[in-house]
Design a protein around this motif. Structure first.
Motif, PDB file in Angstrom:
ATOM      1  N   MET A 175       0.841  -1.212   0.000  1.00  0.00           N
ATOM      2  CA  MET A 175       0.000   0.000   0.000  1.00  0.00           C
ATOM      3  C   MET A 175       0.870   1.254   0.000  1.00  0.00           C
ATOM      4  O   MET A 175       0.571   2.268  -0.622  1.00  0.00           O
ATOM      5  CB  MET A 175      -0.902  -0.008   1.238  1.00  0.00           C
ATOM      6  CG  MET A 175      -1.932   1.128   1.211  1.00  0.00           C
ATOM      7  SD  MET A 175      -3.157   0.864  -0.094  1.00  0.00           S
ATOM      8  CE  MET A 175      -4.225   2.263   0.167  1.00  0.00           C
ATOM      9  N   GLU A 176       2.001   1.176   0.725  1.00  0.00           N
ATOM     10  CA  GLU A 176       2.909   2.315   0.791  1.00  0.00           C
ATOM     11  C   GLU A 176       3.503   2.611  -0.580  1.00  0.00           C
ATOM     12  O   GLU A 176       3.696   3.772  -0.960  1.00  0.00           O
ATOM     13  CB  GLU A 176       4.016   2.023   1.799  1.00  0.00           C
ATOM     14  CG  GLU A 176       4.984   3.195   1.962  1.00  0.00           C
ATOM     15  CD  GLU A 176       6.056   2.889   2.979  1.00  0.00           C
ATOM     16  OE1 GLU A 176       7.031   3.661   3.050  1.00  0.00           O
ATOM     17  OE2 GLU A 176       5.916   1.884   3.701  1.00  0.00           O
ATOM     18  N   GLY A 177       3.789   1.519  -1.351  1.00  0.00           N
ATOM     19  CA  GLY A 177       4.344   1.706  -2.686  1.00  0.00           C
ATOM     20  C   GLY A 177       3.372   2.408  -3.608  1.00  0.00           C
ATOM     21  O   GLY A 177       3.753   3.263  -4.407  1.00  0.00           O
ATOM     22  N   VAL A 178       2.099   2.061  -3.492  1.00  0.00           N
ATOM     23  CA  VAL A 178       1.063   2.690  -4.314  1.00  0.00           C
ATOM     24  C   VAL A 178       0.947   4.168  -3.957  1.00  0.00           C
ATOM     25  O   VAL A 178       0.799   5.040  -4.815  1.00  0.00           O
ATOM     26  CB  VAL A 178      -0.298   1.985  -4.109  1.00  0.00           C
ATOM     27  CG1 VAL A 178      -1.389   2.712  -4.870  1.00  0.00           C
ATOM     28  CG2 VAL A 178      -0.202   0.531  -4.574  1.00  0.00           C
ATOM     29  N   THR A 179       1.020   4.457  -2.647  1.00  0.00           N
ATOM     30  CA  THR A 179       0.933   5.839  -2.188  1.00  0.00           C
ATOM     31  C   THR A 179       2.087   6.666  -2.721  1.00  0.00           C
ATOM     32  O   THR A 179       1.929   7.829  -3.098  1.00  0.00           O
ATOM     33  CB  THR A 179       0.938   5.882  -0.650  1.00  0.00           C
ATOM     34  OG1 THR A 179      -0.123   5.063  -0.151  1.00  0.00           O
ATOM     35  CG2 THR A 179       0.764   7.301  -0.152  1.00  0.00           C
ATOM     36  N   THR A 180       3.277   6.069  -2.750  1.00  0.00           N
ATOM     37  CA  THR A 180       4.457   6.762  -3.259  1.00  0.00           C
ATOM     38  C   THR A 180       4.372   6.939  -4.762  1.00  0.00           C
ATOM     39  O   THR A 180       4.829   7.952  -5.306  1.00  0.00           O
ATOM     40  CB  THR A 180       5.726   5.958  -2.912  1.00  0.00           C
ATOM     41  OG1 THR A 180       5.786   5.775  -1.496  1.00  0.00           O
ATOM     42  CG2 THR A 180       6.977   6.696  -3.393  1.00  0.00           C
ATOM     43  N   LEU A 181       3.794   5.966  -5.439  1.00  0.00           N
ATOM     44  CA  LEU A 181       3.711   5.995  -6.897  1.00  0.00           C
ATOM     45  C   LEU A 181       2.706   7.037  -7.398  1.00  0.00           C
ATOM     46  O   LEU A 181       2.891   7.601  -8.473  1.00  0.00           O
ATOM     47  CB  LEU A 181       3.311   4.607  -7.406  1.00  0.00           C
ATOM     48  CG  LEU A 181       3.502   4.333  -8.901  1.00  0.00           C
ATOM     49  CD1 LEU A 181       4.961   4.479  -9.286  1.00  0.00           C
ATOM     50  CD2 LEU A 181       2.983   2.947  -9.255  1.00  0.00           C
ATOM     51  N   ALA A 182       1.670   7.299  -6.622  1.00  0.00           N
ATOM     52  CA  ALA A 182       0.621   8.223  -7.050  1.00  0.00           C
ATOM     53  C   ALA A 182       1.147   9.627  -7.370  1.00  0.00           C
ATOM     54  O   ALA A 182       0.884  10.153  -8.453  1.00  0.00           O
ATOM     55  CB  ALA A 182      -0.478   8.295  -5.995  1.00  0.00           C
ATOM     56  N   PRO A 183       1.907  10.283  -6.486  1.00  0.00           N
ATOM     57  CA  PRO A 183       2.425  11.607  -6.830  1.00  0.00           C
ATOM     58  C   PRO A 183       3.436  11.566  -7.967  1.00  0.00           C
ATOM     59  O   PRO A 183       3.543  12.532  -8.736  1.00  0.00           O
ATOM     60  CB  PRO A 183       3.075  12.091  -5.525  1.00  0.00           C
ATOM     61  CG  PRO A 183       3.304  10.868  -4.720  1.00  0.00           C
ATOM     62  CD  PRO A 183       2.218   9.917  -5.090  1.00  0.00           C
ATOM     63  N   LEU A 184       4.165  10.465  -8.115  1.00  0.00           N
ATOM     64  CA  LEU A 184       5.130  10.334  -9.209  1.00  0.00           C
ATOM     65  C   LEU A 184       4.414  10.332 -10.552  1.00  0.00           C
ATOM     66  O   LEU A 184       4.806  11.050 -11.484  1.00  0.00           O
ATOM     67  CB  LEU A 184       5.943   9.047  -9.039  1.00  0.00           C
ATOM     68  CG  LEU A 184       7.041   8.810 -10.100  1.00  0.00           C
ATOM     69  CD1 LEU A 184       8.179   9.799  -9.895  1.00  0.00           C
ATOM     70  CD2 LEU A 184       7.551   7.375 -10.025  1.00  0.00           C
ATOM     71  N   ILE A 185       3.336   9.546 -10.649  1.00  0.00           N
ATOM     72  CA  ILE A 185       2.554   9.472 -11.882  1.00  0.00           C
ATOM     73  C   ILE A 185       1.863  10.807 -12.149  1.00  0.00           C
ATOM     74  O   ILE A 185       1.807  11.276 -13.290  1.00  0.00           O
ATOM     75  CB  ILE A 185       1.518   8.333 -11.793  1.00  0.00           C
ATOM     76  CG1 ILE A 185       2.227   6.975 -11.717  1.00  0.00           C
ATOM     77  CG2 ILE A 185       0.579   8.367 -12.982  1.00  0.00           C
ATOM     78  CD1 ILE A 185       1.303   5.797 -11.515  1.00  0.00           C
ATOM     79  N   ALA A 186       1.354  11.427 -11.087  1.00  0.00           N
ATOM     80  CA  ALA A 186       0.691  12.723 -11.240  1.00  0.00           C
ATOM     81  C   ALA A 186       1.682  13.773 -11.743  1.00  0.00           C
ATOM     82  O   ALA A 186       1.373  14.580 -12.631  1.00  0.00           O
ATOM     83  CB  ALA A 186       0.091  13.168  -9.913  1.00  0.00           C
ATOM     84  N   GLY A 187       2.885  13.756 -11.194  1.00  0.00           N
ATOM     85  CA  GLY A 187       3.911  14.701 -11.633  1.00  0.00           C
ATOM     86  C   GLY A 187       4.323  14.456 -13.062  1.00  0.00           C
ATOM     87  O   GLY A 187       4.525  15.406 -13.841  1.00  0.00           O
ATOM     88  N   LEU A 188       4.441  13.194 -13.434  1.00  0.00           N
ATOM     89  CA  LEU A 188       4.807  12.835 -14.799  1.00  0.00           C
ATOM     90  C   LEU A 188       3.752  13.321 -15.790  1.00  0.00           C
ATOM     91  O   LEU A 188       4.074  13.932 -16.818  1.00  0.00           O
ATOM     92  CB  LEU A 188       4.975  11.313 -14.907  1.00  0.00           C
ATOM     93  CG  LEU A 188       5.405  10.743 -16.254  1.00  0.00           C
ATOM     94  CD1 LEU A 188       6.823  11.200 -16.593  1.00  0.00           C
ATOM     95  CD2 LEU A 188       5.343   9.216 -16.244  1.00  0.00           C
ATOM     96  N   GLY A 189       2.487  13.062 -15.477  1.00  0.00           N
ATOM     97  CA  GLY A 189       1.404  13.478 -16.374  1.00  0.00           C
ATOM     98  C   GLY A 189       1.278  14.984 -16.474  1.00  0.00           C
ATOM     99  O   GLY A 189       1.101  15.539 -17.563  1.00  0.00           O
ATOM    100  N   THR A 190       1.397  15.659 -15.338  1.00  0.00           N
ATOM    101  CA  THR A 190       1.300  17.118 -15.336  1.00  0.00           C
ATOM    102  C   THR A 190       2.461  17.737 -16.094  1.00  0.00           C
ATOM    103  O   THR A 190       2.280  18.676 -16.885  1.00  0.00           O
ATOM    104  CB  THR A 190       1.280  17.663 -13.899  1.00  0.00           C
ATOM    105  OG1 THR A 190       0.224  17.048 -13.163  1.00  0.00           O
ATOM    106  CG2 THR A 190       1.092  19.174 -13.899  1.00  0.00           C
ATOM    107  N   GLY A 191       3.664  17.220 -15.864  1.00  0.00           N
ATOM    108  CA  GLY A 191       4.834  17.740 -16.551  1.00  0.00           C
ATOM    109  C   GLY A 191       4.724  17.605 -18.053  1.00  0.00           C
ATOM    110  O   GLY A 191       5.018  18.546 -18.802  1.00  0.00           O
TER     111      GLY A 191
END
Length: 206
Positions: A1-17
Motif C-alpha cells: 500500500m505504501e508503494g502505491v501511495t508513493t507511486l501516485a504523486p510520481l505518476i501525477a507529476g509525470l502526467g502534469t509535466g
C-alpha cells in the motif's frame, strides 16, 4: 500500500509535466529544428532538460510564491521574451522566403554550439510562462502531496522533461527523409516563424 501511495504523486507529476511541455512552443520548435538538422542536439537537449529540472525544483521548494508576488520581474521577462521571439520569427521567416539560403541536407547555415546553447537558454528563461506554469502551477500542485510527496511529484515532472526533450531532439531524425527536400525546410521555418510571432504577441497582450 505504501508503494502505491508513493507511486501516485510520481505518476501525477509525470502526467502534469508532460501536459505542460508537450504543447508546441518556441522552445519545442527550436529543439525539433536542431534535431532535424542533427546539430548540437545533445547540448540543446541538456540545456532544456536541466533548466526544467531547476524550475521544477524551485517550484516544489516554494519559489512560486515569490514569483507570483514579483509583477515587475514578470513584466521585464515578458517584454524581453517577446522581443527575442520576434527576432527569431523574422530570422525563420527569412529562411522560409529565401530558398537560396537553404541547403537540402541542412536547412541553412550551421549554428555554432555557443549560439545554439544561448538560444535554448533564452527561449527557456525569457519565457514568463515557465515561471507561471512550471514554478507556480507545478509548485502549487506538488504542495497538495505534503512535505515528502511533493518531491516525488517533482521527480515525476522532472522525468517528464528529460523524456520529452530527449525524444524530441533525438527522435526528430526519424523525419529526416521528409526534410531531405528544401521545400520541407521552408514549410518548417514558416511554421516556426508563425508560432514564435504569435507567442510574442500573446506575451505582450496577456
Amino acid at each position: 500500500m505504501e508503494g502505491v501511495t508513493t507511486l501516485a504523486p510520481l505518476i501525477a507529476g509525470l502526467g502534469t509535466g508532460l501536459s505542460l511541455i508537450v504543447a508546441i512552443g518556441s522552445q519545442n520548435a527550436f529543439v525539433l529544428r536542431q534535431g532535424l538538422r542533427r546539430e548540437h542536439v545533445l547540448p540543446v537537449v541538456l540545456v532544456c532538460a536541466l533548466s526544467d529540472l531547476v524550475l521544477v525544483a524551485a517550484g516544489v521548494a516554494g519559489l512560486g510564491v515569490l514569483v507570483s508576488n514579483a509583477p515587475v520581474l514578470l513584466a521585464v521577462v515578458r517584454w524581453g521574451g517577446a522581443a527575442f521571439l520576434l527576432v527569431l520569427a523574422v530570422q525563420a521567416a527569412r529562411r522560409a522566403l529565401r530558398p537560396a539560403t537553404l541547403e537540402a541536407a541542412g536547412g541553412g547555415l550551421r549554428m555554432s554550439v555557443g549560439a545554439a546553447v544561448g538560444t535554448a537558454l533564452a527561449l527557456t528563461w525569457l519565457n514568463p510562462h515557465v515561471y507561471l506554469d512550471t514554478v507556480l502551477l507545478l509548485g502549487s500542485l506538488a504542495a497538495a502531496y505534503g512535505e515528502s510527496g511533493r518531491w516525488v511529484f517533482g521527480a515525476g515532472a522532472g522525468i517528464a522533461s528529460i523524456v520529452w526533450f530527449t525524444t524530441l531532439g533525438f527522435g526528430a531524425r526519424v523525419l529526416a527523409p521528409v526534410f531531405a527536400r528544401p521545400v520541407a525546410w521552408r514549410v518548417l521555418d514558416g511554421g516556426i516563424a508563425l508560432v514564435m510571432a504569435v507567442l510574442a504577441v500573446v506575451l505582450v497582450v496577456r
